[in-house]
Design a protein around this motif. Structure first.
Motif, PDB file in Angstrom:
ATOM      1  N   LEU A 179       0.827  -1.206   0.000  1.00  0.00           N
ATOM      2  CA  LEU A 179       0.000   0.000   0.000  1.00  0.00           C
ATOM      3  C   LEU A 179       0.864   1.261   0.000  1.00  0.00           C
ATOM      4  N   ALA A 182       2.633   1.562  -3.402  1.00  0.00           N
ATOM      5  CA  ALA A 182       1.662   1.930  -4.436  1.00  0.00           C
ATOM      6  C   ALA A 182       1.305   3.409  -4.344  1.00  0.00           C
ATOM      7  N   LEU A 183       1.231   3.941  -3.133  1.00  0.00           N
ATOM      8  CA  LEU A 183       0.984   5.373  -2.962  1.00  0.00           C
ATOM      9  C   LEU A 183       2.163   6.195  -3.468  1.00  0.00           C
ATOM     10  N   GLY A 186       2.187   5.475  -7.332  1.00  0.00           N
ATOM     11  CA  GLY A 186       0.948   5.702  -8.063  1.00  0.00           C
ATOM     12  C   GLY A 186       0.444   7.124  -8.041  1.00  0.00           C
ATOM     13  N   VAL A 187       0.577   7.810  -6.917  1.00  0.00           N
ATOM     14  CA  VAL A 187       0.060   9.182  -6.833  1.00  0.00           C
ATOM     15  C   VAL A 187       0.820  10.123  -7.778  1.00  0.00           C
ATOM     16  N   VAL A 261      -4.910   3.021  -7.810  1.00  0.00           N
ATOM     17  CA  VAL A 261      -4.319   4.235  -7.237  1.00  0.00           C
ATOM     18  C   VAL A 261      -4.224   5.325  -8.299  1.00  0.00           C
ATOM     19  N   TYR A 264      -7.852   6.499  -9.474  1.00  0.00           N
ATOM     20  CA  TYR A 264      -8.556   7.329  -8.495  1.00  0.00           C
ATOM     21  C   TYR A 264      -7.811   8.635  -8.229  1.00  0.00           C
ATOM     22  N   THR A 265      -6.488   8.646  -8.428  1.00  0.00           N
ATOM     23  CA  THR A 265      -5.751   9.917  -8.325  1.00  0.00           C
ATOM     24  C   THR A 265      -6.171  10.855  -9.440  1.00  0.00           C
ATOM     25  N   LEU A 303      -9.429   9.610  -3.640  1.00  0.00           N
ATOM     26  CA  LEU A 303      -8.216   8.807  -3.524  1.00  0.00           C
ATOM     27  C   LEU A 303      -8.353   7.763  -2.423  1.00  0.00           C
ATOM     28  N   LEU A 307      -7.752   3.724  -2.357  1.00  0.00           N
ATOM     29  CA  LEU A 307      -6.903   3.010  -1.405  1.00  0.00           C
ATOM     30  C   LEU A 307      -7.669   1.879  -0.730  1.00  0.00           C
ATOM     31  N   VAL A 310      -7.528  -0.953  -3.091  1.00  0.00           N
ATOM     32  CA  VAL A 310      -6.172  -1.505  -3.127  1.00  0.00           C
ATOM     33  C   VAL A 310      -5.911  -2.375  -1.906  1.00  0.00           C
TER      34      VAL A 310
END
Length: 374
Positions: A179, A182-183, A186-187, A261, A264-265, A303, A307, A310
């Protein structure tokens, strides 16, 4: 019958069928062999489900509360009833005998869980959390008190307590690491895709393609490259980086987690009104300040929903990572399948489901608090 009563009728009907037609328990000679079905409380359970249907299909104002309360009692009471019946069966049999839960129990327990979810759907988040926490507290209290010790599933847990707790911790570490990574990846990738616009379809399309690759195949494909990296750079191998283990597992899980991620970002940044962005630029904010002070705070609920997906997805997929030596709760699933021990399979499976539900509930609570924030 109104629409709100239809789910109750369907679930109560499923519970009634399970009570009368499916075995509630089995009595087996040991943990590996199959045994004879037993349903000693079939009529009483059928009457309970008929009562649930009667309350749920009425238009009385207190009907939903009564049905939710009855579902709560069924979720907590079915394991206790099964344990009492198991104790009676074990009194007259050999010491190695086990009492696994049957299809009737699982069908009724699942129907009760779905029924409670349906009845609590219109309740405020605080009420929902309170209901589930009280249920969890009741089950934990009964479990710690030894109320379920006669069930084969609980006996399997006691026999595997040490390895189970280690596997649970490993599973949590794998999911949390995935997680965070990925943040981190991904963000910014989502921000870049949203910023350039033209790359939006390319990035999302590429990540969507990765989702079509079977998880087991992806884990297997990563063994070779990661083994080569560990051989080429011995320092990586010295810290546990290799063709099997946590490194390729986390890498694969991050690849699967990137799509929600990034998507949704992009959606969260796109949901920020243009007027708010223009006003921030008018105040002299830079791109970084605009992102940190305006876009991320306003797009955070979207976001956070990504998450949530995810986190739940990763907890499920991490079970497959056991096959490449990453550990986790999947170890019990695959060991149980190999040994023909259904209780071990259920122990790992139920732990993964429970962990996913708890994480999902936590994200729902965070989302509700975020949406209420002024």
């Amino acid at each position: 019958m109104n629409r709100r009563a239809l789910p109750v009728a369907v679930l109560a009907g499923a519970g009634l069928f399970a009570a009368l037609a499916l075995p509630f328990l089995y009595l087996t000679p040991n943990r590996l062999l199959s045994g004879a079905p037993h349903s000693p409380q079939a009529l009483a359970l059928a009457a309970t489900w008929a009562l649930v249907a009667a309350f749920g299909t009425t238009s009385a104002k207190g009907g939903p509360v009564a049905v939710a309360s009855m579902a709560w009692l069924l979720i907590a009471g079915l394991p206790l009833l099964a344990s009492i019946d198991a104790h009676s069966l074990l009194l007259t049999t050999i010491p190695s005998a086990r009492v696994p839960l049957g299809a009737g129990f699982w069908s009724m327990w699942l129907a009760a869980v779905l029924l409670m979810l349906d009845r609590l759907r219109d309740v405020r988040m605080a009420g929902r959390i309170g209901a589930w926490l009280s249920l969890l507290a009741a089950l934990v209290a009964m479990g710690l008190g030894g109320c379920f010790d006669t069930l084969a599933l609980v006996r399997e847990f006691h026999a595997q307590r040490g390895p189970f707790m280690d596997a649970l911790l490993t599973h949590l570490v794998l999911a949390a690491t995935t997680l965070v990574l990925a943040l981190v990846v991904g963000v910014p990738l989502g921000w870049w895709a949203w910023r350039t616009r033209r790359t939006d379809g390319l990035v999302v399309g590429g990540l969507a393609f990765l989702q079509t690759v079977p998880s087991l195949a992806l884990f297997a494909l990563l063994i070779g490259p990661f083994a080569w990296l560990a051989q080429a750079w011995p320092a990586l191998g010295a810290i546990g980086f290799g063709g099997t283990g946590a490194a390729p597992a986390v890498f694969a899980l991050v690849l699967y987690a990137l799509l929600p991620v990034v998507r949704y970002t992009v959606a969260g940044l796109g949901a920020v009104p243009a007027d708010a962005r223009d006003a921030a630029r008018g105040l002299g904010m830079s791109r970084v300040q605009l992102l940190a002070r305006v876009q991320l705070p306003l797009g955070w609920p979207v976001l956070l929903a990504g998450l949530r997906i995810v986190a739940v997805q990763t907890i499920g997929l991490a079970a497959v990572a056991t096959l490449i030596g990453a550990g986790g709760l999947g170890r019990f699933v695959f060991l149980g399948i190999g040994q023909g021990a259904n209780d071990m399979v259920m122990l790992g499976t139920l732990a993964i489901i429970a962990l996913a539900l708890v994480v999902d509930l936590l994200f729902q609570a965070m989302l509700a608090l975020t949406e209420r924030r002024p």
